[in-house]
Design a protein around this motif. Structure first.
Motif, short mmCIF file in Angstrom:
data_model
loop_
_atom_site.label_atom_id
_atom_site.label_comp_id
_atom_site.label_asym_id
_atom_site.label_seq_id
_atom_site.Cartn_x
_atom_site.Cartn_y
_atom_site.Cartn_z
N GLY A 104 0.82 -1.21 0.00
CA GLY A 104 0.00 0.00 0.00
C GLY A 104 0.85 1.26 0.00
N PRO A 165 0.30 -3.46 9.14
CA PRO A 165 -0.64 -3.81 8.06
C PRO A 165 -1.82 -2.86 7.98
CG PRO A 165 0.06 -5.78 9.23
CD PRO A 165 0.60 -4.62 10.00
N GLU A 166 -2.32 -2.40 9.13
CA GLU A 166 -3.45 -1.47 9.13
C GLU A 166 -3.06 -0.14 8.49
OE1 GLU A 166 -6.37 0.92 12.26
OE2 GLU A 166 -4.74 -0.34 13.01
N ASP A 168 -0.58 0.37 6.42
CA ASP A 168 -0.31 0.12 5.01
C ASP A 168 -1.61 0.08 4.21
OD1 ASP A 168 1.74 -0.63 2.93
OD2 ASP A 168 0.47 -2.41 2.81
N ALA A 169 -2.66 -0.49 4.80
CA ALA A 169 -3.96 -0.55 4.12
C ALA A 169 -4.53 0.86 3.93
CB ALA A 169 -4.92 -1.41 4.92
N ARG A 170 -4.29 1.74 4.87
CA ARG A 170 -4.77 3.12 4.73
C ARG A 170 -4.02 3.85 3.62
NH1 ARG A 170 -4.12 5.30 10.64
NH2 ARG A 170 -4.77 7.29 9.66
N ALA A 172 -2.83 2.30 1.07
CA ALA A 172 -3.36 1.68 -0.15
C ALA A 172 -4.67 2.34 -0.58
CB ALA A 172 -3.57 0.18 0.08
N ALA A 173 -5.52 2.65 0.40
CA ALA A 173 -6.79 3.31 0.08
C ALA A 173 -6.55 4.69 -0.52
CB ALA A 173 -7.65 3.42 1.34
#
Length: 297
Positions: A104, A165-166, A168-170, A172-173
């Motif tokens: 991400g 991971p959390e 990184d996901a943000r 990615a969004a």
């Protein structure tokens, strides 16, 4: 034997660095170009003249491909047995099997990064070091809301300098939002700028010179070094471009051009545009530049 040796050499290069496969692709493209020329000449004149026969070219391609991929077989079998997955090459980011890949964050980086300065000031800091949002260029934000979102992400990361991971996901969004808003910028514009930066900027990243040399805030001595190195690099590139105009003087010029084009396209897809990645092209650059000084007998 020549083609087997060629393939084995390429295979050794792939084992050393997976992007050595670009050379294999370039050789394949060159052989395809020779094959098409040979078929066209045979169709027009009923002979191949000085060109290799189509059958010879096909066999050359088979031998090169076989010899280049053979060294990868033991590595692939080892990974299949040990890691229980098909992995003929090293991972994209050279990570361990249990290491988190920041997909991400990396994709978000590619929505704005265009030069080596940002690699040094932002990209290399993650994980483990502070990220300064003020170091981001204006192109990193499409709106005031994106600037605020990015600032929040940086603040959350800077609490412990760890890319979870959390988090990184943000990232990615945010990357999805930016790519959706400007796909041409992401897929064409920024890769082209990254390629230009890697080819044209002064190669002083291993020296104490300020990477922001164009701001002229560096010590006078190191600023002069940056400018001189930049001029030298431009001379190399200009001579190679001029040599292309006399490409008939260079044997195998198509192979050099195909390799440089493929490698440049590959480098444009990276989120860390470092000038050192173009050094593999400079043997071809030097050969092309030599055509400028060639005199017919």
């Amino acid at each position: 034997m020549i083609w087997l040796g060629c393939g084995a050499s390429v295979g050794a290069g792939i084992l050393l660095r997976p992007d050595g496969g670009i050379l294999l692709a370039a050789i394949g493209g060159y052989l395809l170009w020779l094959l098409l020329r040979s078929l066209q000449t045979r169709r027009a004149e009923g002979r191949t003249g000085r060109l290799l026969a189509p059958r010879t070219i096909l066999w050359a391609g088979v031998l090169v491909a076989a010899a280049a991929t053979a060294p990868l077989i033991p590595w692939t079998l080892r990974n299949l047995h040990t890691l229980h997955r098909f992995e003929p090459l090293a991972p994209r980011y050279a990570t361990d099997s249990d290491e988190i890949v920041m997909t991400g964050f990396n994709r978000w980086t590619k929505t704005w990064i265009a030069d080596y300065v940002s690699v040094q000031e932002i990209y290399w800091n993650v994980p483990g070091a502070e990220m300064d949002v003020t170091r981001l260029p204006r192109r990193a934000f499409d709106s005031k809301q994106q600037r605020e979102t990015t600032s929040e992400l940086f603040a959350d990361y800077n609490r412990n300098h760890d890319m979870t991971p959390e988090l990184d996901a943000r990232f990615a969004a945010l990357a999805r939002e930016r790519v959706h808003a400007a796909p041409l910028r992401y897929y064409l514009g920024l890769p082209a700028v990254r390629i230009a930066d890697m080819w044209l900027r002064p190669r002083v990243e291993l020296l104490p010179s300020d990477p922001r040399w164009w701001e002229f805030n560096d010590d006078g001595r190191w600023l002069a070094v940056s400018l001189v190195f930049g001029i030298v690099n431009l001379v190399y590139v200009a001579l190679a471009a001029a040599g292309l105009l006399r490409s008939r003087e260079v044997f195998g010029v198509a192979l050099f051009v195909i390799f440089m084009l493929l490698r440049s396209v590959f480098l444009g897809s990276l989120e860390n545009p470092e000038p050192r990645y173009t050094l593999e092209c400079y043997p071809a650059v030097i050969v092309l530049a030599s055509a400028v000084f060639h005199r017919r007998a």
